[in-house]
Design an enzyme around this catalytic site. Structure first.
Site, short mmCIF file in Angstrom:
data_model
loop_
_atom_site.label_atom_id
_atom_site.label_comp_id
_atom_site.label_asym_id
_atom_site.label_seq_id
_atom_site.Cartn_x
_atom_site.Cartn_y
_atom_site.Cartn_z
N SER A 1 0.81 1.16 22.97
CA SER A 1 2.17 1.11 22.44
C SER A 1 3.03 2.28 22.91
O SER A 1 4.26 2.20 22.87
CB SER A 1 2.15 1.06 20.91
OG SER A 1 1.69 2.28 20.36
N LYS B 1 3.93 7.26 17.06
CA LYS B 1 5.20 6.66 17.47
C LYS B 1 6.25 7.75 17.61
O LYS B 1 6.07 8.89 17.16
CB LYS B 1 5.68 5.63 16.43
CG LYS B 1 4.79 4.40 16.29
CD LYS B 1 4.85 3.51 17.50
CE LYS B 1 4.04 2.23 17.31
NZ LYS B 1 2.58 2.48 17.28
#
Length: 224
Positions: free
Chosen positions: A142, A179
């Site tokens: 990701s 993230k």
């Protein structure tokens, strides 16, 4: 030790930039960033220098990502030794930090709980601008476009505070994720660096905590 690859002055400058970027931000620069740093007219000029470094065995280029540059440890260590410098790659026995490697984190328990520690690594302290507290093994792709690949070891400084745009380790409900943080007037968002993954929006009332700040990145192969 391997013979030191012979680099041109410009190739050496670009290699230094790559090492510095990884040490300071945890990710290599993009072609556009290299071009801007050295005043190249286009990113293609940066690509030509990167291809030359790859042919000399100093770096590996990873397709499909703007930050797909990996240092080849032995070659870079050989170059730095020949220059009389000790740069940002881990070299056993020099200014070592003992960092726990965190595996999967159980719901509701602290990240640094003893049962989460898979093993402890000895890592060169000068690899990091800010001292980390632990290593977290990256799972998934990701954050690919930030140069963070599946299986890499993310160096994390324990903190509850982070600025907009920084890469964080966050606990959202029962999950721990890596993230990029984005705060807006009405929401907190956790941004992936891969268009194949969705943006995560923290819902009102949802359990959310910042567990740490990414301060460096180590390719897993460098510690084998």
């Amino acid at each position: 030790m391997l013979d030191s690859p012979k680099l041109t002055a410009r190739q050496q400058q670009i290699l230094d930039l790559i090492q510095t970027a990884i040490a300071r931000t945890g990710a290599p620069p993009t072609r556009a960033e290299i071009a801007a740093e050295f005043g190249f007219k286009s990113a293609n000029a940066a690509e030509e220098h990167l291809q030359a470094l790859a042919r000399k065995g100093v770096i590996e280029l990873v397709s499909g990502t703007s930050r797909g540059i990996r240092l080849r440890g032995e070659a870079v260590r050989s170059i730095n030794a020949a220059r009389g410098t000790q740069f940002h790659l881990p070299i056993p026995g020099i200014s070592q930090l003992m960092l726990p490697l965190i595996g999967r984190v159980a719901a509701g328990s602290p990240i640094l709980a003893e049962e989460h520690v898979d093993q402890t690594y000895s890592v060169e302290g000068s690899l990091f601008q800010h001292k980390p507290d632990y290593l977290l093994k990256v799972r998934g792709m990701s954050m690919r476009d930030a140069g963070i690949m599946d299986g890499d070891l993310l160096a994390v400084q324990s903190t509850r505070e982070a600025r907009n745009g920084q890469i964080i380790v966050a606990r959202l409900g029962d999950e721990v994720t890596v993230k990029r943080l984005r705060r807006t007037a009405g929401a907190i968002e956790l941004l992936p660096e891969n268009p194949d993954y969705p943006i995560i929006t923290v819902q009102p009332g949802e359990s959310f905590e910042i567990e740490g700040l990414a301060v460096g990145l180590i390719r897993n192969t460098m510690l084998m």
